[in-house]
Design a protein around this motif. Structure first.
Motif, short mmCIF file in Angstrom:
data_model
loop_
_atom_site.label_atom_id
_atom_site.label_comp_id
_atom_site.label_asym_id
_atom_site.label_seq_id
_atom_site.Cartn_x
_atom_site.Cartn_y
_atom_site.Cartn_z
N TYR A 116 -10.73 -0.86 2.53
CA TYR A 116 -11.83 0.11 2.30
C TYR A 116 -11.37 1.32 1.51
O TYR A 116 -12.04 2.36 1.51
CB TYR A 116 -12.43 0.54 3.66
N SER A 166 -13.70 -7.40 -2.15
CA SER A 166 -14.82 -7.83 -1.30
C SER A 166 -15.72 -6.69 -0.85
O SER A 166 -16.88 -6.91 -0.53
CB SER A 166 -14.30 -8.52 -0.04
N LYS A 167 -15.21 -5.49 -0.78
CA LYS A 167 -15.97 -4.41 -0.15
C LYS A 167 -16.62 -3.53 -1.21
O LYS A 167 -17.70 -3.83 -1.67
CB LYS A 167 -15.08 -3.64 0.82
N THR A 202 -8.74 -5.28 -1.82
CA THR A 202 -9.69 -6.37 -1.99
C THR A 202 -10.84 -5.99 -2.93
O THR A 202 -11.15 -4.81 -3.09
CB THR A 202 -10.27 -6.80 -0.63
C1 LIG Z 1 -12.98 -7.10 5.04
C2 LIG Z 1 -11.55 -6.81 5.40
C3 LIG Z 1 -10.50 -7.43 4.72
C4 LIG Z 1 -10.62 -8.33 3.59
O1 LIG Z 1 -11.31 -9.32 3.42
P1 LIG Z 1 -11.21 -10.25 2.14
O2 LIG Z 1 -12.61 -10.53 1.85
O3 LIG Z 1 -10.41 -11.42 2.59
O4 LIG Z 1 -10.51 -9.49 1.06
C5 LIG Z 1 -9.21 -7.09 5.04
N1 LIG Z 1 -8.95 -6.19 5.98
C6 LIG Z 1 -9.92 -5.58 6.64
C7 LIG Z 1 -9.56 -4.55 7.63
C8 LIG Z 1 -11.26 -5.88 6.38
O5 LIG Z 1 -12.22 -5.29 7.07
#
Ligand SMILES: *Cc1c(COP(=O)(O)O)cnc(C)c1O
Length: 374
Positions: free
Chosen positions: A207, A236-237, A234
């Motif tokens: 994050y 992803s967020k 990542t």
């Molecule tokens: C969402 C999340 C990730 C990563 O997820 P990916 O989609 O696999 O990159 C990693 N660590 C935390 C603490 C998360 O909340």
């Protein structure tokens, strides 16, 4: 094991047999099918409600006709771009199929059944899965109780106490999910500096882009000083590319070399590589996602206050709210209102729900539903 169990179950590695599978957020389609409703909203997986950058979508579309080819196994262009962005050598980067993939690579490289890993109570649920699958033992440090640090937060002193001769990896989420709490530059730097040389430390910064606190560290700047440091990031967020699965680690080149030995050659697919590369060119889009998230978080917190609910302070795109009762019931009632959030009883937080910050309309709908079911 009961006699009716399939005998093949006993063949599984002991760590795997003992695993509880990861529980993902409920998909919208599944809820709509089960309840025969429409227009459900999902605030359960910390996805970016504003979607990806249009540049990323265009880049993804542009490579789709070439999908008959394998992607570049080394991810050369994306790696080079990430290296430039972070001011490190390309040899410091390991690409992952999401950053969860990288966490798994770390466990496979450094953990065996003779070893231990340390992480905090309430820490991200992927750490126990990755650790246990290797057969290593987990040492779980109790979180702060609120007296000497933020309640539910990582207690670095307690984590340090769990480090022993067999420890090989410490996992730290900064900020942590599902709690949203974070560690300061001073606290984290002192913790890492005090670790013995036989321990790798993973700082999971999923994050990172959302955090605006001046005392929040960018640990990628410490890689030159700590050869045992692995930082994970990542797309992803904040970048809104969760469905494509792309993340990465930054570390000493020798550590990256080890991670790359066990990495599957084409773990990040063609479309994901192209979209991630383009997403890095759209700083304005990222900045707008971050500022809209901040406004959305404020909106949720104001709503919780109006409902007399308390929460754990969060710097991410989600917040754990205390429902003041068994949250599983509130979760189920919210589903009937077409609102999917995340129960976190599996994190030893049975009264909390983790709610992802959505769009203005989604937050409003969630608050109305919450008011109704409480
Ligand atoms: C969402 C999340 C990730 C990563 O997820 P990916 O989609 O696999 O990159 C990693 N660590 C935390 C603490 C998360 O909340």
């Amino acid at each position: 094991m009961s006699p009716s169990d399939n005998p093949f179950l006993e063949l599984a590695a002991p760590g795997v047999r003992a695993l509880q599978p990861y529980q993902p957020g409920k998909p919208v389609e599944e809820l709509e099918r089960e309840f025969g409703i429409r227009d459900a909203i999902k605030l359960a997986s910390n996805e970016n409600p504003f979607g990806p950058s249009p540049l990323a979508v265009a880049a993804a579309n542009a490579v789709i006709p070439t999908m008959t080819r394998y992607p570049e196994g080394s991810g050369h262009r994306l790696v080079a771009r990430l290296a430039r962005r972070h001011g490190v050598a390309p040899e410091c980067i390991t690409l992952g199929n999401g950053s969860n993939d990288v966490l798994d690579l770390v466990a496979r490289v450094f953990l065996t059944p003779a070893h231990e890993a340390v992480y905090s109570q309430h820490a991200f649920a992927v750490y126990p899965i990755s650790v246990q699958a290797t057969g290593a033992r987990a040492q779980v440090a109790p979180a702060h109780d609120g007296s000497r640090g933020p309640a539910y937060g990582h207690n670095l002193e307690a984590m340090h106490d769990r480090v022993g001769p067999d420890t090989r990896v410490v996992f730290i989420a900064n900020p942590n999910n599902p709690t949203g709490g974070w560690l300061t530059t001073d606290a984290l730097e002192n913790f890492i500096a005090a670790l013995p040389a036989h321990v790798m430390v993973v700082v999971d910064e999923a994050y990172f882009e959302y955090v605006g606190e001046p005392a929040y560290p960018d640990t990628t700047q410490w890689l030159g000083r700590f050869p045992n440091l692995i930082v994970t990031r990542t797309f992803s967020k904040a970048y809104g590319l969760a469905g494509l699965r792309v993340g990465y680690a930054l570390s000493h080149p020798d550590v990256a070399g080890l991670l790359n030995r066990v990495r599957q050659p084409f773990n990040v697919n063609l479309v994901a590589q192209a979209a991630a590369l383009a997403a890095l060119d759209d700083d304005a889009y990222l900045a707008s996602s971050v500022s809209r998230n901040r406004a959305g978080l404020r909106q949720l917190l104001d709503g919780f206050s109006a409902l007399d609910l308390t929460w754990i302070d969060s710097v991410g795109n989600f917040v754990a709210v205390d429902t003041g009762r068994t949250a599983a019931e509130v979760y189920a009632a919210l589903l009937r209102e077409g609102v999917i959030v995340r129960p976190v009883a599996n994190y030893a937080m049975p009264n909390h729900l983790r709610i992802t910050v959505g769009s203005n309309e989604e937050n409003a709908r969630c608050l109305v539903a919450l008011g109704k079911v409480l």
